[in-house]
Scaffold this motif. Structure first.
Motif, mmCIF file in Angstrom:
data_model
loop_
_atom_site.group_PDB
_atom_site.id
_atom_site.type_symbol
_atom_site.label_atom_id
_atom_site.label_comp_id
_atom_site.label_asym_id
_atom_site.label_seq_id
_atom_site.Cartn_x
_atom_site.Cartn_y
_atom_site.Cartn_z
ATOM 1 N N ILE A 54 0.853 -1.196 0.000
ATOM 2 C CA ILE A 54 0.000 0.000 0.000
ATOM 3 C C ILE A 54 0.885 1.241 0.000
ATOM 4 N N LEU A 55 0.670 2.133 -0.976
ATOM 5 C CA LEU A 55 1.449 3.359 -1.094
ATOM 6 C C LEU A 55 0.499 4.547 -1.225
ATOM 7 N N ILE A 101 -2.665 0.339 -4.436
ATOM 8 C CA ILE A 101 -2.354 -1.051 -4.111
ATOM 9 C C ILE A 101 -1.346 -1.480 -5.170
ATOM 10 N N SER A 102 -0.104 -1.617 -4.770
ATOM 11 C CA SER A 102 1.019 -1.637 -5.707
ATOM 12 C C SER A 102 1.087 -2.918 -6.527
ATOM 13 N N THR A 103 1.978 -2.894 -7.507
ATOM 14 C CA THR A 103 2.214 -4.081 -8.323
ATOM 15 C C THR A 103 2.773 -5.233 -7.483
ATOM 16 N N ALA A 104 3.431 -4.894 -6.363
ATOM 17 C CA ALA A 104 3.927 -5.958 -5.475
ATOM 18 C C ALA A 104 2.765 -6.773 -4.916
ATOM 19 N N GLU A 143 -2.411 -11.496 4.693
ATOM 20 C CA GLU A 143 -1.639 -10.285 4.925
ATOM 21 C C GLU A 143 -2.009 -9.193 3.923
ATOM 22 N N LEU A 144 -2.399 -9.596 2.713
ATOM 23 C CA LEU A 144 -2.797 -8.632 1.694
ATOM 24 C C LEU A 144 -4.175 -8.068 2.015
ATOM 25 N N GLY A 160 -7.541 -3.682 3.971
ATOM 26 C CA GLY A 160 -8.582 -3.322 4.938
ATOM 27 C C GLY A 160 -8.183 -2.152 5.817
ATOM 28 N N GLU A 161 -6.922 -2.128 6.246
ATOM 29 C CA GLU A 161 -6.459 -1.013 7.079
ATOM 30 C C GLU A 161 -6.465 0.292 6.297
#
Length: 822
Positions: A5-6, A41-44, A91-92, A97-98
């Motif tokens: 998340i960025l 929501i990044s490419t990672a 974890e994703l 959600g956060e």
């Protein structure tokens, strides 16, 4: 988790981790532009989901398909099913959600942002998906999953294949923003894409959210702004009958109230403010931009900015690479010159290759000079007309000269003739009625010309079996026994002359069919009040050779079903399918049908006036690809039944018209109908044989290309078509290109750059006397009906599917109406 998340305004955002859309929005925010807040929501995160579900190897396997649109659709469905079935890692889900908690219960927009989109050299606009009015954690997780899977839509996969982008190279981020509650929205181009004018901006605006506009389901307002001041130079209000609004979940299209449809969706003051913002955006990115915007509570928001890659912004001759090759004879312009895609857009829907144009331009000039109507005038202008020119990579015809010839030379109304040939019926500021004084003076010439036409119409069919014999003899010959000079001489001294003679006959058949059809339409309209009767009278004609193609393809598809070989075509790319069919036990009955089809129709192809494209007899896998379409259509489609229905409708329409006529007018009607049928049939069958005369020339040129590639003069055989006639003749007469002072590989490489540019660049339909783009005088307002040339009989109601090329044919869905340019 932080890498998943960025913040949208973070310094760390880049194309690699945020995709094209995210990276561009980040630049806008950091430059102080009004962009709704959000995060990426990044490419990672995408790669983590793919790795956790072990999808990458399967994605790469499934995505290795041929060029068949249906194969891309099938691959897309399989890959998207993988994403739907995959499990979201804990974890994703927790990280997403956060992040969503920062927005409370406010509605969100989730937009796909691929690493191979919004680039200066490629435009992926609209190929991945966005979701609006997303509410809550569960809905956002589902929207993110759908965005990820939209990286693998059929359209995106096909476009990446065309751009040479590997499936292993791409990834996707998701931009999540607070959704602007737009009262109106639209797009702005910081260059006028219709004319290439960099001093103008073009705005499209509609009510509500912009999704209906982007999807092409609404007729928007269109404004041309002065770029420097933002003032409105031109404004055309669309009907804006639909708008997209937020629903309880997601969005919905709703009707716009009648009283609101005629109001502008953006005011002059708002347009000027938007223009000022977009000038800053263009300066920020350093190139013309395509910008999505929304207007909410009196405030403008910028939702996206991408480079405008498909432009006609460069003046003719300014494409990258080598676009200055004509040879083109640019004579002094005449006051009536007016250039359009009249007829030429049908013959060359794509840019022309250098070789095609260097042979076609003198052919067009000679054809016009030999035409009966031109020779009958003998006016001072006739020898001074430039009849065709190449601009924006494409061929334009001097419609203005044709109008001048018919109206000022013969006194005839020109607009109907122009329209019949695909022209724009340009007004030229003059009355288009009959000029009886001029026409009466031309009666002797008209009578003489008509008598010759009658002779030609009788003689033309006698040429057809002769052409069959010529081509059959050529196909049986061994070309390897002839050297380059002999092959070239045969193409120019034998086949070119035969082609020009046949074109003389065909021009007469085309003119006669247009005249006879025009007379019939006029008579039927006067007699019945409904000109549609006339078009019903033309349906289901017998003995039209081109009408054999569809039933033959359908019958071959049925034969494959009967033989149990349908899956060979459906589950392989066309080339592999043909190989498998040739060695399949029991496949002989199908192969016999295919061989008969190629003998009859093998000289046809997608764009028959372009030498670059091989004919079906050279690449029979293209026929197999078409057969696959009929296999996928199932049992409901029966062209023989459709043809019988058309014939029945024609007979019914004929009886209805005759029932409205007295005996004398009925006799005239029968004569006029018979004339129209005969000349239309002759024109269509003449086209079959005219194109057949091209086949030996195409094979000769392809053979020379193969020889020159084998000698290492060219990298590929098709490179031959990027040379012009003087270069080919110079090479042949010198014996090798080096002796002629030519580096053919270097020449071709530069010209392919220009050709590829024009294939994706926008181009104007019409050019003025100075060769600059101009708008045709069409007189279409928001309440008018747009009409075109019908391709099927009957009436239908449905959503339009606008298709620009055969590669997009897979987008057409059941119940849609095909709309295309040629």
């Amino acid at each position: 988790m932080k890498e998943f998340i960025l913040k949208l305004d973070a310094e760390a955002l880049s194309l690699a981790n945020a995709g094209g859309k995210g990276a561009n929005l980040n630049r806008l925010i950091r430059a102080g532009m009004p962009v709704p807040p959000g995060y990426v929501i990044s490419t990672a995160a995408y790669r983590h989901f793919v790795a956790a579900n072990e999808l990458q190897a399967e994605i790469e396997r499934i995505s290795q398909v041929g060029k068949d649109p249906a194969a891309f659709e099938d691959a897309s469905r399989q890959i998207r099913d993988l994403f739907s079935a995959g499990s979201m890692p804990d974890e994703l889900a927790m990280a997403i959600g956060e992040a969503v908690q920062d927005f409370g219960d406010r509605p969100l927009a989730a937009r796909s942002s691929a690493t191979a989109e919004d680039l200066p050299e490629a435009s992926f606009a609209g190929q991945q998906e966005s979701y609006l009015n997303v509410r809550g954690r569960k809905a956002l997780l589902e929207a993110v999953r759908l965005c990820w899977s939209s990286l693998w839509t059929a359209r995106a996969m096909a476009y990446r294949r065309e751009q040479g982008i590997s499936p292993a190279e791409v990834s996707l981020a998701v931009v999540v923003q607070e959704m602007a509650p737009a009262e109106s929205a639209g797009v702005l181009f910081t260059i006028n894409p219709l004319t290439g004018n960099r001093g103008e901006m073009l705005v499209n605006a509609t009510w509500g959210l912009g999704e209906s506009l982007v999807a092409g389901r609404v007729n928007p307002d269109s404004l041309v702004l002065d770029k420097a001041s933002g003032e409105i130079k031109e404004q055309e209000l669309g009907d804006k009958a639909l708008m997209t609004r937020a629903a309880e979940a997601g969005t919905a299209e709703v009707p716009v109230p009648e009283e609101q449809r005629s109001l502008p969706a953006i005011t002059a003051e708002e347009a000027a403010e938007l223009a000022a913002l977009c000038r800053q955006v263009e300066a920020l990115f350093g190139s013309p931009q395509d910008i999505e915007w929304a207007l909410a509570s009196g405030r403008i928001y910028l939702l996206q900015s991408r480079p405008v890659t498909a432009l006609d912004s460069q003046a003719p001759g300014q494409a990258p690479g080598d676009d200055a090759w004509p040879p083109q004879i640019n004579v002094a312009p005449l006051p009536f010159d007016y250039w359009s895609q009249m007829d030429m857009g049908e013959r060359w829907p794509e840019p022309v290759t250098p070789f095609t144009w260097s042979t076609a331009e003198p052919m067009i000039a000679e054809n016009q000079a030999r035409s009966d109507s031109v020779r009958a005038i003998k006016g001072p202008f006739v020898d001074q007309v430039q009849w065709s020119r190449r601009e924006y990579g494409r061929v334009y015809f001097n419609e203005g000269a044709m109008i001048h010839l018919l109206r000022d030379g013969f006194g005839m109304p020109a607009a109907s003739i122009s329209s019949a040939m695909g022209g724009q019926a340009h007004d030229q500021g003059a009355d288009d009625g009959w000029r009886w004084g001029t026409f009466i003076r031309r009666i002797p010439a008209v009578v003489k010309m008509s008598l010759k036409w009658e002779r030609d119409l009788k003689e033309y069919p006698d040429l057809f079996p002769i052409i069959d014999d010529w081509v059959e003899t050529f196909l049986a010959a061994d070309l390897s026994a002839a050297d380059d000079a002999q092959l070239w001489a045969e193409s120019q001294s034998i086949w070119y002359r035969r082609l020009m003679d046949a074109m003389d006959y065909h021009a007469v058949a085309t003119g006669a069919s247009s005249n006879n059809m025009g007379m019939l339409v006029s008579f039927v309209k006067r007699s019945t009040g409904d000109e549609q009767f006339a078009y019903r009278l033309m349906s289901g004609l017998k003995d039209v050779i081109a009408a054999e193609i569809v039933p033959a393809l359908w019958q071959m598809a049925n034969k494959l079903r009967e033989l149990g070989l349908a899956d060979v075509v459906l589950k392989n790319d066309p080339a592999m399918a043909l190989t498998e069919l040739r060695r399949a036990p029991g496949g002989e009955p199908f192969l016999e049908l295919l061989e008969a089809f190629l003998r009859r129709h093998g000289h046809r192809c997608m764009s028959e006036a372009e030498w670059l494209f091989p004919r079906w007899i050279e690449v029979p896998e293209q026929v197999v690809e078409s057969i696959g379409g009929y296999l996928r259509a199932g049992d409901e489609y029966n062209p023989l039944a459709a043809e019988a229905k058309q014939r029945q409708d024609r007979e019914q329409a004929t009886a209805e018209v005759e029932g409205k006529l007295d005996p004398l007018r009925r006799a005239y009607f029968r004569w006029a109908l018979r004339r129209a049928h005969n000349t239309i049939r002759l024109r269509d069958n003449g086209q079959h044989y005219l194109v057949k005369l091209l086949l030996p020339m195409r094979i000769i040129y392809a053979t020379l290309g193969q020889r020159w590639a084998s000698r290492d003069w060219l990298e590929e055989a098709d490179d031959f078509f990027f040379l012009v006639v003087p270069e080919i003749e110079g090479t042949i007469f010198a014996g090798k290109p080096q002796k002629a002072g030519l580096d053919l590989r270097k020449i071709v490489a530069q010209r392919r750059v220009a050709y590829d540019y024009w294939r994706t660049a926008r181009f104007p339909e019409t050019l003025g006397v100075d060769g600059r783009p101009m708008r045709p005088v069409l007189g279409v307002s928001a309440t008018d009906v747009l009409s075109g040339i019908p391709a099927s009989g009957g009436l239908a109601r449905g959503r339009a599917a606008v298709i620009q090329s055969p590669a997009e044919a897979g987008r057409v869905e059941a119940g849609q109406i095909l709309v295309t340019r040629s």
